[in-house]
Design a protein around this motif. Structure first.
Motif, mmCIF file in Angstrom:
data_model
loop_
_atom_site.group_PDB
_atom_site.id
_atom_site.type_symbol
_atom_site.label_atom_id
_atom_site.label_comp_id
_atom_site.label_asym_id
_atom_site.label_seq_id
_atom_site.Cartn_x
_atom_site.Cartn_y
_atom_site.Cartn_z
ATOM 1 N N GLU A 9 1.891 83.901 80.156
ATOM 2 C CA GLU A 9 0.961 83.655 81.256
ATOM 3 C C GLU A 9 -0.037 82.708 80.791
ATOM 4 N N ASP A 114 -3.651 79.050 82.553
ATOM 5 C CA ASP A 114 -3.228 80.417 83.233
ATOM 6 C C ASP A 114 -2.454 80.224 84.322
ATOM 7 N N LYS A 115 -1.285 80.863 84.079
ATOM 8 C CA LYS A 115 -0.138 80.709 85.209
ATOM 9 C C LYS A 115 -0.340 81.607 86.294
ATOM 10 N N SER A 116 -1.078 82.877 85.879
ATOM 11 C CA SER A 116 -1.482 83.760 87.217
ATOM 12 C C SER A 116 -2.371 83.282 87.912
ATOM 13 N N ARG A 117 -3.134 82.432 87.414
ATOM 14 C CA ARG A 117 -4.195 81.754 88.553
ATOM 15 C C ARG A 117 -3.850 80.411 88.833
#
Length: 202
Positions: A9, A114-117
């Protein structure tokens, strides 16, 4: 620069040194402006010779240097910077030119993918107490490449070549632009960035 976090992530790359050359020069320039003001005030308001005024101002400069300056006191670059921070007028001119020269280098404190954001956050080195940052949507980042770049390093030294990581980004209009983001990194860092980018966003 060092990879401090590498997961599915997040990928975080951070500068290891606590203080960059650019921060040090900006701080030195601020100190030298104060030293120059002190020199002018002492010269105009006290009946002292120029040599005495210079000596007092220089002493004030060194006191400020040892109170406020972070850094390795044995490093030649550090000694050059703090010495000119204490010399009225001449220091302002030389440190201003040095700061302009250092602007050719990407002054990055950290990169956070940041892959979640779904964001890339580029945090720049602080100038005195302020950090600035910029964010790009992660789906705009195409790839990272290692390139050789010519930089100007002063009138006496001329130019030098440094390895720079360039980030290719596809803008909303479809045009691909390249941005210099890092110096002093290895090909492995570029590989890690591209490996992270190759994983699809959820």
């Amino acid at each position: 620069m060092k990879i401090v976090e590498s997961t599915e992530e997040r990928l975080v790359i951070r500068r290891e040194e606590p203080t960059s050359d650019f921060e040090l020069v900006c701080l030195a320039l601020g100190v030298n402006v104060l030293v120059t003001i002190c020199f002018v005030a002492i010269s105009e308001n006290l009946s002292l010779s120029n040599d005495e005024s210079f000596a007092i101002s220089f002493a004030i400069g060194w006191l400020l240097v040892h109170l406020f300056f972070p850094g390795n006191k044995r490093n030649l670059g550090y000694l050059f910077t703090v010495t000119f921070a204490s010399i009225p007028f001449l220091g302002v001119a030389l440190l201003s030119l040095t700061a302009i020269g250092l602007l050719q280098f990407p002054q990055i404190a950290s990169l956070t993918f940041d892959k979640s954001r779904k964001l890339l956050t580029i945090k720049y080195s602080k100038i005195l107490l302020w950090y600035t940052s910029v964010q790009y949507p992660l789906n705009q980042i195409v790839e990272a490449t290692l390139a050789s770049k010519q930089i100007f390093i002063g009138a006496s030294a001329g130019v030098a070549y440094v390895q720079v990581v360039q980030l290719a980004r596809r803008r909303q209009d479809g045009k691909i632009v390249r941005k210099d983001i890092l110096t002093g990194v290895t090909q492995d860092t570029v590989y890690q960035i591209n490996k992270f980018l190759s994983r699809p966003l959820k």
